[in-house]
Structures are given as C-alpha cells and as structure tokens.
Design a protein around this motif. Structure first.
Motif, PDB file in Angstrom:
ATOM      1  N   UNK A  65       0.834  -1.201   0.000  1.00 58.03           N
ATOM      2  CA  UNK A  65       0.000   0.000   0.000  1.00 58.03           C
ATOM      3  C   UNK A  65       0.868   1.249   0.000  1.00 58.03           C
ATOM      4  N   UNK A  66       1.991   1.189   0.713  1.00 58.39           N
ATOM      5  CA  UNK A  66       2.911   2.318   0.746  1.00 58.39           C
ATOM      6  C   UNK A  66       3.440   2.594  -0.664  1.00 58.39           C
ATOM      7  N   UNK A  88      -7.651   6.432   6.619  1.00 58.02           N
ATOM      8  CA  UNK A  88      -8.461   5.280   7.018  1.00 58.02           C
ATOM      9  C   UNK A  88      -7.588   4.139   7.533  1.00 58.02           C
ATOM     10  N   UNK A  89      -6.479   3.888   6.840  1.00 57.05           N
ATOM     11  CA  UNK A  89      -5.576   2.824   7.269  1.00 57.05           C
ATOM     12  C   UNK A  89      -4.881   3.171   8.574  1.00 57.05           C
ATOM     13  N   UNK A  90      -4.562   4.438   8.739  1.00 61.29           N
ATOM     14  CA  UNK A  90      -3.968   4.881  10.005  1.00 61.29           C
ATOM     15  C   UNK A  90      -4.936   4.630  11.158  1.00 61.29           C
ATOM     16  N   UNK A  91      -6.203   4.944  10.950  1.00 64.48           N
ATOM     17  CA  UNK A  91      -7.214   4.723  11.995  1.00 64.48           C
ATOM     18  C   UNK A  91      -7.386   3.240  12.295  1.00 64.48           C
ATOM     19  N   UNK A  92      -7.188   2.390  11.275  1.00 62.58           N
ATOM     20  CA  UNK A  92      -7.295   0.947  11.458  1.00 62.58           C
ATOM     21  C   UNK A  92      -6.004   0.335  11.989  1.00 62.58           C
ATOM     22  N   UNK A  93      -5.006   1.196  12.218  1.00 66.29           N
ATOM     23  CA  UNK A  93      -3.706   0.782  12.757  1.00 66.29           C
ATOM     24  C   UNK A  93      -2.991  -0.212  11.847  1.00 66.29           C
ATOM     25  N   UNK A  94      -3.111   0.009  10.537  1.00 64.39           N
ATOM     26  CA  UNK A  94      -2.342  -0.766   9.563  1.00 64.39           C
ATOM     27  C   UNK A  94      -0.962  -0.133   9.469  1.00 64.39           C
ATOM     28  N   UNK A  95       0.054  -0.929   9.730  1.00 60.85           N
ATOM     29  CA  UNK A  95       1.421  -0.421   9.766  1.00 60.85           C
ATOM     30  C   UNK A  95       1.986  -0.244   8.361  1.00 60.85           C
ATOM     31  N   UNK A  96       2.687   0.850   8.150  1.00 61.29           N
ATOM     32  CA  UNK A  96       3.383   1.095   6.892  1.00 61.29           C
ATOM     33  C   UNK A  96       4.874   0.870   7.096  1.00 61.29           C
TER      34      UNK A  96
END
Length: 226
Positions: A65-66, A88-96
């Motif tokens: 995704x990054x 949205x991904x930050x709120x879902x705590x998806x790590x980059x």
C-alpha cells in the motif's frame, strides 16, 4: 462450493480495458472510489478463499500500500484518494513499512498490485527490488490483473528481471487480459459490477458468479484472445 467456470472467456486489450473503466465512470455512474473498493473486495475474497490470512495485519500488504501511495501521489487524479485512504488505514492501525524485502519475511501472503494493465517497458526504480523479492519468495502471491513486470499482451519477460516471476494466483478484474493465456496458476475473474449491456458493448462474457461471491475461478485453458 465454488466451482471453476467452463466457459471460454474472451480477453480485453489494455486499450479496451481503459475504455471500459471510463465507461463505468460515465454511463455506469461509478466513482473511482467505488471501483477501487469493489475490486479490492473481490481480491480479498480470492485471497481468503485460496490462502486464508488476515491481510490487514500483514507487513507486506502495508508495504505494498505504501508503494501504491507513492504512485498515486505523483498523479493529481489520485491525490485526494490517497490522502483519504492513508487516514483510514492509520485509523485501522495498519502499519506502513519502507523496506519491502524485510517486510516479506514476516508475511503470510503477498498481493501484487504494483502495476496495472497499462504497464509496458522496463521496470524502473524503486520497483526492481520488489520484483526481485517476488521472484525469490516462497510465499504465495496473488497478482491483480497482471503479474507485475509482465507485458499485458505477451506475458512474462523472456529474460532478465521478472522472467522468473510466476504468481500462484491471478485475479483478472472484469475480464481477463491477453497475458492470462501465459499464466499457469489458479485464475480467477473478479469485479461483479459490470452490466450485461456494457459487457455486450465490449464483447466479453460475464462469468457465472455464485451467491454473493465477488469472484469466480476459471479453468486452465479457458481464456481466448479477442
């Protein structure tokens, strides 16, 4: 139980596929957000069906995704989309993560959506390391529309980078592209959002989706070029 389709599916050229996308966003009244979400839903269903994993927690998916954000940010058309998706991904705590090859070591499954059906030419930086990781990994890989580094018409490179890349799974969105004739793994068609009228206009068949599935598996040798 999902069963493989026995119908011989026609392929869509890159030019026809691009025109179809525009048609869906004009007469079809879809937004690009909707099309991306529906495509993502079909890919996630294929991945869960073929190799059950929690994709939202894999480091490789976050890294991918990054990479996608890097591409989108260079195109003004996608700037707003990438900002919203990142939030949205930050709120879902998806790590980059920045190091894709390192991220692969802690992944269960890789979704390859680096390049789309419009790719041609040589693989340029920063992507050679990603393609090399695809070639070297033992992890199952699901490619979306086109295995990255493959030519949309002729398939994998004859030599050099990407010539040894053969993903386990391929998800053709809307309809297979010509390169699918060279693919030897398990092949799925996804994207259950095309009307019969549009399919007829572009002269391809809509596969028989079952129940609420957003994908259908098609058998080997079931693709023919238009």
């Amino acid at each position: 139980m999902l069963t493989a389709s026995t119908m011989a599916l026609k392929t869509l050229s890159a030019k026809a596929a691009a025109a179809l996308d525009q048609e869906l966003m004009s007469t079809g009244a879809f937004s690009i957000d909707q099309l991306m979400e529906l495509a993502g839903l079909s890919v996630s269903q294929v991945t869960e069906y073929s190799s059950p994993v929690a994709l939202e927690t894999t480091a490789a998916m976050a890294s991918l995704l990054h990479v996608i954000f890097g591409i989108m940010d260079t195109n003004p058309r996608f700037t707003t989309l990438s900002v919203r998706l990142a939030k949205q991904l930050e709120d879902l705590e998806v790590e980059f993560v920045d190091d894709f090859t390192l991220a692969v070591k802690s992944a269960d499954h890789i979704v390859d959506a680096v390049f789309g059906f419009s790719f041609s030419g040589e693989v340029r930086e920063p992507f050679p390391a990603v393609i090399k990781a695809f070639e070297d990994t033992k992890l199952p890989i699901t490619s979306v529309d086109a295995p990255s580094s493959w030519d949309i018409e002729t398939g994998p490179p004859q030599s050099g980078l990407g010539s040894k890349f053969n993903p386990a799974y391929l998800v053709s969105l809307t309809a297979p592209k010509p390169l699918a004739q060279h693919f030897k793994g398990r092949h799925f068609v996804g994207g259950r959002f095309v009307s019969q009228a549009i399919a007829k206009k572009y002269d391809f068949e809509i596969p028989s989706y079952q129940g609420i599935d957003q994908f259908v598996e098609v058998g080997a040798g079931s693709v023919r070029k238009l």
